[in-house]
Design an enzyme around this catalytic site. Structure first.
Site, PDB file in Angstrom:
ATOM      1  N   ASP A  88     -43.429  75.253  15.173  1.00 51.38           N
ATOM      2  CA  ASP A  88     -44.414  76.176  14.606  1.00 51.38           C
ATOM      3  C   ASP A  88     -44.001  77.627  14.840  1.00 51.38           C
ATOM      4  O   ASP A  88     -44.255  78.487  14.005  1.00 51.38           O
ATOM      5  CB  ASP A  88     -45.803  75.899  15.209  1.00 51.38           C
ATOM      6  CG  ASP A  88     -46.284  74.513  14.831  1.00 51.38           C
ATOM      7  OD1 ASP A  88     -46.382  74.242  13.615  1.00 51.38           O
ATOM      8  OD2 ASP A  88     -46.523  73.688  15.726  1.00 51.38           O
TER       9      ASP A  88
ATOM     10  N   GLY B  89     -48.907  69.809  14.160  1.00 54.69           N
ATOM     11  CA  GLY B  89     -49.206  68.512  13.553  1.00 54.69           C
ATOM     12  C   GLY B  89     -49.770  67.521  14.560  1.00 54.69           C
ATOM     13  O   GLY B  89     -49.993  66.348  14.220  1.00 54.69           O
TER      14      GLY B  89
ATOM     15  N   GLU C 124     -43.453  64.349  20.957  1.00 57.44           N
ATOM     16  CA  GLU C 124     -42.309  65.231  20.666  1.00 57.44           C
ATOM     17  C   GLU C 124     -41.655  65.713  21.957  1.00 57.44           C
ATOM     18  O   GLU C 124     -40.428  65.799  22.042  1.00 57.44           O
ATOM     19  CB  GLU C 124     -42.771  66.427  19.826  1.00 57.44           C
ATOM     20  CG  GLU C 124     -43.112  66.033  18.406  1.00 57.44           C
ATOM     21  CD  GLU C 124     -43.699  67.159  17.580  1.00 57.44           C
ATOM     22  OE1 GLU C 124     -43.529  67.134  16.361  1.00 57.44           O
ATOM     23  OE2 GLU C 124     -44.350  68.069  18.143  1.00 57.44           O
TER      24      GLU C 124
HETATM   25  C1  5RP Z   1     -45.890  68.632  14.907  1.00 51.41           C
HETATM   26  C2  5RP Z   1     -44.966  69.769  15.106  1.00 51.41           C
HETATM   27  C3  5RP Z   1     -44.183  70.214  13.925  1.00 51.41           C
HETATM   28  O1  5RP Z   1     -42.836  70.150  14.242  1.00 51.41           O
HETATM   29  C4  5RP Z   1     -44.575  71.606  13.580  1.00 51.41           C
HETATM   30  O2  5RP Z   1     -45.969  71.635  13.381  1.00 51.41           O
HETATM   31  C5  5RP Z   1     -43.842  72.113  12.350  1.00 51.41           C
HETATM   32  O3  5RP Z   1     -44.304  71.431  11.226  1.00 51.41           O
HETATM   33  P1  5RP Z   1     -43.837  71.819   9.771  1.00 51.41           P
HETATM   34  O4  5RP Z   1     -42.402  71.440   9.657  1.00 51.41           O
HETATM   35  O5  5RP Z   1     -44.737  71.015   8.869  1.00 51.41           O
HETATM   36  O6  5RP Z   1     -44.063  73.293   9.594  1.00 51.41           O
HETATM   37  O7  5RP Z   1     -44.826  70.327  16.156  1.00 51.41           O
HETATM   38  O8  5RP Z   1     -46.614  68.365  16.066  1.00 51.41           O
END
Ligand code: 5RP
Length: 239
Positions: A97, A110, A116
């Site tokens: 993010d 997400g 993760e």
């Molecule tokens: C999910 C995450 C994602 O890697 C992060 O939100 C980036 O998502 P996107 O590629 O849709 O921008 O940490 O937990």
């Protein structure tokens, strides 16, 4: 700066195209027989979908996935997704993010931050793929820091996180649940001066399951922007 396709006019590249460019570049790191860490999010989805072509060419790929969604998507692409792998992951590919110039990350937009982080921590190489909007030269913290919290006495946990300077909002008014059955608070600490120290402080609070600050975990980042795609190394890549 390396242009993937010189005929492409990068001044008109959309964020979605940038994500795809970064994901395609990461594909070049994948080798036959690797155990992959499979991240979560719209950027990684391009990577997962592209694995299908590699697998069709005979490249054997096993992996561990960081969310139920990514697990299903990876299986559909032909990846042999393991549920209880005990070794080291060769290469974790994930999105972010926010990211600073030292490779400190904000993750969990997400909601997959716990899985993760487990996968990143157990990986020899962590490759972050992102469009340029995620790169924050002046430091991370504009994106609220996701904190996964046990539902039990969650208001107490929130009070403790607020005592160390965060302003926290429970995602979806407290209705949101992660794949692990926990809640997520999105916390505003302003720009974070010392991400490793803040990560430790938040993680110490009872009731906090995980924090979406990832300090010192990224090996490299592939960032796609209007001017092309670039690779930033934070540590040595160990094949
Ligand atoms: C999910 C995450 C994602 O890697 C992060 O939100 C980036 O998502 P996107 O590629 O849709 O921008 O940490 O937990």
């Amino acid at each position: 700066m390396k242009f993937l396709n010189p005929s492409m006019d990068f001044r008109t590249v959309t964020p979605e195209e940038m994500k795809k460019v970064a994901a395609t570049e990461a594909l070049k790191l994948v080798r036959d027989g690797m155990i992959l860490g499979i991240g979560t999010g719209s950027t990684v989805n391009y990577f997962i979908d592209a694995l299908k072509d590699l697998i069709a060419q005979g490249v054997r790929i096993r992996g561990v996935a960081t969310s139920i969604d990514s697990s299903e998507r990876a299986r559909a692409a032909g990846v042999n997704v393991e549920e209880d792998y005990a070794g080291t992951v060769d290469l974790d590919v994930d999105g972010t993010d926010e990211m600073d110039g030292s490779g400190n990350l904000v993750k969990g937009g997400g909601g997959a931050l716990l899985r993760e982080k487990i996968v990143a921590y157990n990986s020899r190489n962590v490759c972050i793929i992102a469009d340029e909007s995620k790169f924050k030269e002046n430091g991370i913290g504009t994106f609220r820091i996701p904190v996964e919290v046990l539902p039990y006495l969650n208001q107490m946990t929130r009070n403790q996180v607020e005592k160390i300077g965060g302003i926290c909002i429970f995602r979806e008014n407290g209705k949101y649940r992660t794949d692990n059955g926990n809640m997520v608070m999105d916390c505003d600490f302003g720009i974070i001066k010392d991400p490793p120290e803040m990560e430790r402080k938040i993680k110490m609070i009872p009731g906090v399951i995980e924090v979406g600050l990832f300090a010192n975990l990224a090996t490299m980042a592939i960032v796609a922007g209007q001017d092309g795609v670039r690779t930033v190394n934070f540590k040595n890549f160990s094949p």
